[in-house]
Scaffold this motif. Structure first.
Motif, mmCIF file in Angstrom:
data_model
loop_
_atom_site.group_PDB
_atom_site.id
_atom_site.type_symbol
_atom_site.label_atom_id
_atom_site.label_comp_id
_atom_site.label_asym_id
_atom_site.label_seq_id
_atom_site.Cartn_x
_atom_site.Cartn_y
_atom_site.Cartn_z
ATOM 1 N N MET A 97 -6.287 3.101 9.929
ATOM 2 C CA MET A 97 -7.099 2.556 9.144
ATOM 3 C C MET A 97 -6.785 3.730 8.136
ATOM 4 S SD MET A 97 -7.658 -0.295 10.396
ATOM 5 C CE MET A 97 -8.910 -0.687 8.983
ATOM 6 N N THR A 98 -5.935 4.919 7.795
ATOM 7 C CA THR A 98 -5.527 5.368 6.817
ATOM 8 C C THR A 98 -5.041 4.282 5.741
ATOM 9 O OG1 THR A 98 -5.148 6.585 7.854
ATOM 10 C CG2 THR A 98 -4.754 7.445 6.113
ATOM 11 N N LYS A 99 -4.300 3.237 5.954
ATOM 12 C CA LYS A 99 -2.855 2.228 4.836
ATOM 13 C C LYS A 99 -4.312 1.966 4.000
ATOM 14 C CE LYS A 99 0.317 2.011 7.585
ATOM 15 N NZ LYS A 99 0.098 2.736 9.343
ATOM 16 N N PRO A 100 -5.371 1.213 4.587
ATOM 17 C CA PRO A 100 -5.893 0.377 2.949
ATOM 18 C C PRO A 100 -6.493 1.414 2.287
ATOM 19 C CG PRO A 100 -6.779 -0.037 5.625
ATOM 20 C CD PRO A 100 -5.611 1.517 5.576
ATOM 21 N N ILE A 101 -6.645 3.058 2.389
ATOM 22 C CA ILE A 101 -7.486 3.576 1.740
ATOM 23 C C ILE A 101 -5.835 3.918 0.747
ATOM 24 C CG2 ILE A 101 -7.742 5.828 1.048
ATOM 25 C CD1 ILE A 101 -9.674 5.662 4.122
ATOM 26 N N THR A 102 -4.671 4.207 0.601
ATOM 27 C CA THR A 102 -3.887 4.520 0.519
ATOM 28 C C THR A 102 -3.701 2.997 -0.526
ATOM 29 O OG1 THR A 102 -2.351 5.491 2.471
ATOM 30 C CG2 THR A 102 -1.599 4.923 0.804
ATOM 31 N N GLY A 103 -4.028 1.784 -0.334
ATOM 32 C CA GLY A 103 -3.080 0.811 -0.400
ATOM 33 C C GLY A 103 -4.297 1.217 -2.278
ATOM 34 N N VAL A 104 -5.715 1.572 -1.910
ATOM 35 C CA VAL A 104 -6.220 1.955 -2.593
ATOM 36 C C VAL A 104 -5.790 2.851 -4.042
ATOM 37 C CG1 VAL A 104 -8.603 2.507 -3.736
ATOM 38 C CG2 VAL A 104 -8.563 0.736 -1.709
ATOM 39 N N ALA A 105 -5.448 4.026 -3.589
ATOM 40 C CA ALA A 105 -4.505 4.482 -3.960
ATOM 41 C C ALA A 105 -3.794 4.402 -4.980
ATOM 42 C CB ALA A 105 -4.513 5.790 -3.483
ATOM 43 N N VAL A 106 -2.769 3.580 -4.308
ATOM 44 C CA VAL A 106 -1.491 2.759 -5.148
ATOM 45 C C VAL A 106 -2.363 2.210 -6.477
ATOM 46 C CG1 VAL A 106 -0.123 1.511 -5.514
ATOM 47 C CG2 VAL A 106 0.104 3.237 -3.751
ATOM 48 N N LEU A 107 -3.264 1.146 -6.136
ATOM 49 C CA LEU A 107 -3.488 0.199 -6.603
ATOM 50 C C LEU A 107 -4.759 0.924 -8.566
ATOM 51 C CD1 LEU A 107 -3.460 -2.977 -6.797
ATOM 52 C CD2 LEU A 107 -2.156 -2.148 -4.990
ATOM 53 N N MET A 108 -5.064 1.760 -7.899
ATOM 54 C CA MET A 108 -5.380 2.628 -8.895
ATOM 55 C C MET A 108 -5.004 3.072 -10.298
ATOM 56 S SD MET A 108 -8.448 5.451 -6.748
ATOM 57 C CE MET A 108 -9.176 6.058 -7.811
ATOM 58 N N LEU A 109 -4.212 3.781 -9.578
ATOM 59 C CA LEU A 109 -2.339 3.826 -10.670
ATOM 60 C C LEU A 109 -1.786 2.698 -10.854
ATOM 61 C CD1 LEU A 109 -1.146 6.889 -8.654
ATOM 62 C CD2 LEU A 109 -2.391 7.342 -10.186
ATOM 63 N N TYR A 110 -1.713 1.930 -10.491
ATOM 64 C CA TYR A 110 -1.208 0.901 -11.098
ATOM 65 C C TYR A 110 -2.708 0.105 -12.329
ATOM 66 C CZ TYR A 110 -0.240 -4.133 -11.854
ATOM 67 O OH TYR A 110 -0.680 -5.502 -11.898
ATOM 68 N N GLU A 111 -3.676 -0.229 -11.942
ATOM 69 C CA GLU A 111 -4.694 -0.854 -12.442
ATOM 70 C C GLU A 111 -4.231 0.286 -14.539
ATOM 71 O OE1 GLU A 111 -8.251 -2.338 -10.449
ATOM 72 O OE2 GLU A 111 -8.289 -0.538 -11.682
ATOM 73 N N GLU A 112 -3.761 1.988 -14.261
ATOM 74 C CA GLU A 112 -3.924 2.592 -15.111
ATOM 75 C C GLU A 112 -2.651 2.356 -15.966
ATOM 76 O OE1 GLU A 112 -4.131 6.707 -13.399
ATOM 77 O OE2 GLU A 112 -7.302 6.375 -12.743
ATOM 78 N N VAL A 229 3.556 12.295 -6.728
ATOM 79 C CA VAL A 229 4.696 12.530 -7.470
ATOM 80 C C VAL A 229 3.880 12.094 -9.021
ATOM 81 C CG1 VAL A 229 6.928 11.455 -8.605
ATOM 82 C CG2 VAL A 229 6.742 13.379 -6.520
ATOM 83 N N VAL A 230 3.343 10.234 -9.300
ATOM 84 C CA VAL A 230 3.092 9.494 -10.693
ATOM 85 C C VAL A 230 1.529 10.223 -10.766
ATOM 86 C CG1 VAL A 230 2.414 7.423 -11.286
ATOM 87 C CG2 VAL A 230 4.372 7.312 -9.826
ATOM 88 N N SER A 231 1.027 10.691 -10.554
ATOM 89 C CA SER A 231 0.041 11.652 -10.121
ATOM 90 C C SER A 231 0.647 13.370 -11.195
ATOM 91 C CB SER A 231 -1.582 11.200 -9.377
ATOM 92 O OG SER A 231 -1.152 11.906 -8.133
ATOM 93 N N GLY A 232 0.840 13.832 -10.335
ATOM 94 C CA GLY A 232 1.114 14.874 -10.346
ATOM 95 C C GLY A 232 -0.187 15.800 -9.745
ATOM 96 N N THR A 233 -0.537 15.464 -8.600
ATOM 97 C CA THR A 233 -1.423 15.712 -7.711
ATOM 98 C C THR A 233 -1.112 16.090 -5.956
ATOM 99 O OG1 THR A 233 -3.440 15.054 -9.323
ATOM 100 C CG2 THR A 233 -4.467 15.608 -6.848
ATOM 101 N N LYS A 237 -5.454 15.584 -2.349
ATOM 102 C CA LYS A 237 -6.265 16.261 -3.412
ATOM 103 C C LYS A 237 -7.327 14.872 -4.015
ATOM 104 C CE LYS A 237 -7.569 18.679 -6.968
ATOM 105 N NZ LYS A 237 -8.556 19.422 -6.877
ATOM 106 N N PHE A 238 -5.951 14.169 -4.222
ATOM 107 C CA PHE A 238 -6.177 12.679 -4.912
ATOM 108 C C PHE A 238 -6.937 11.656 -4.260
ATOM 109 C CE2 PHE A 238 -5.530 8.788 -6.259
ATOM 110 C CZ PHE A 238 -5.131 8.258 -7.404
#
Length: 340
Positions: A97-112, A229-233, A237-238
């Motif tokens: 159930m960690t995986k959906p949270i990572t999906g959200v993190a990726v889409l946040m950077l995609y939106e940016e 790598v993409v966020s530099g964080t 912490k991200f």
């Protein structure tokens, strides 16, 4: 090809063994959510029967509807041997159930605008470029297996990672002698940073050509490294700064601190006759120490109430309590069928 989506927003959380329900999500009587009290009681009865029969040590049941909690019960123990009863704020190992949270993190950077989902991941993680693919052929007469590699027909894309069509699984490929390459490299070890894990993935062939087959595996851990790598964080912490703190997920992270250790559930494993026994794997106590591997696939701990806040954010189309994590369109993208 199997057809899961890579995030399924949930309105029911049942955790085997969750704080008070978070701000903005109210607890009401079952009839205030359109739920029938007598039918909810059946859940309590059945779960307590499983505890009494030794099938599970304990559990939490939480049902929310229309942003309101209509059922929140505990059953049994978080530590059966020490007779410590289950609490609503018991902390659990969340595993996948960690995986959906990572999906959200990726889409946040995609939106940016940090990347396109069609981008080859090697654009950001060059260690995953120019990969080979393992091939295993069996002689139909003798059954003898021949193992060799061929070049990947195309690069792994970020979308491949999100939908588990990257050719990266958990077991890993076999070498020419039939031995598992991931075992030799120590790819799955959590005693290494996720960046080192990804480098080891890149040292082995894929188990399928990218985009040709769905198979559950380490793809989401690779995405955690992509976010770093993409966020530099650093990934932990991200998540803390961009998801957990904004959503009020106060008990979610990669480590259980000493002041919360009394709320950390014991880990159990199947035993004979459908019963359980204490699990002896490192995961029993490893979360009580500082984490080394901030992977995206399985390493978080959380509570039922915290995870409800995450789920409710998705059900609300990316927003909770006035805090927007994702756009509604991104949430729709996440819950769509990307396999066909």
């Amino acid at each position: 090809m199997k057809r899961p989506t890579w995030i399924i927003p949930l309105s029911v959380v049942v955790l085997l063994a969750g704080g008070a329900v978070g701000q903005g999500i109210r607890s009401v009587a079952p009839n205030g959510t359109g739920l029938a009290s007598d039918r909810l009681q059946r859940i309590t009865t059945v779960m307590n029967e499983h505890v009494a029969k030794g099938h599970i040590a304990g559990a939490i049941g939480l049902i929310a509807r229309h942003g309101k909690v209509g059922y929140f019960e505990t059953y049994g123990f978080q530590n059966k041997e020490a007779n410590v009863t289950m609490r609503k704020d018991t902390i659990f190992r969340m595993y996948s159930m960690t995986k959906p949270i990572t999906g959200v993190a990726v889409l946040m950077l995609y939106e940016e605008g940090k990347f396109f989902l069609s981008d080859p991941v090697s654009k950001y993680l060059p260690e995953l470029g120019n990969l080979k693919v393992a091939v295993v052929e069996s002689d139909p007469q003798t059954g003898k297996k021949t193992r060799y590699t061929v070049p990947a027909k195309r690069e792994i894309t970020i979308l491949d990672l999100l939908r588990h069509t990257s050719g990266i699984d958990y077991r890993g490929p076999e070498d020419a002698d039939g031995k598992l390459i991931y075992e030799r490299l120590g790819t799955n070890s959590l005693d290494q940073a996720v960046g080192e894990m990804v480098k080891k993935i890149g040292q082995a062939p894929l188990v399928h050509q990218p985009g040709t087959m769905w198979e559950y595996g380490l793809s989401i851990d690779v995405l955690a490294r992509l976010v770093e790598v993409v966020s530099g964080t650093p990934y932990d912490k991200f998540l803390e700064d961009r998801i957990f703190k904004p959503l009020g997920m106060v008990d979610t992270g990669y480590t259980v601190p000493p002041e919360k250790a009394s709320r950390f559930s014991k880990l159990y494993a199947p035993a004979e006759n459908g019963t359980i026994k204490l699990n002896t794997s490192p995961a029993q106590d490893s979360y009580l120490k500082p984490a080394i591997n901030f992977g995206g696939g399985s390493q978080l701990v959380s509570t039922a109430s915290d995870y409800l806040r995450f789920c409710q954010m998705l059900l609300n189309g990316g927003e909770l309590d006035g805090v927007r994590i994702l756009s509604r369109k991104s949430v729709e993208l996440m819950s769509a069928d990307h396999l066909g």
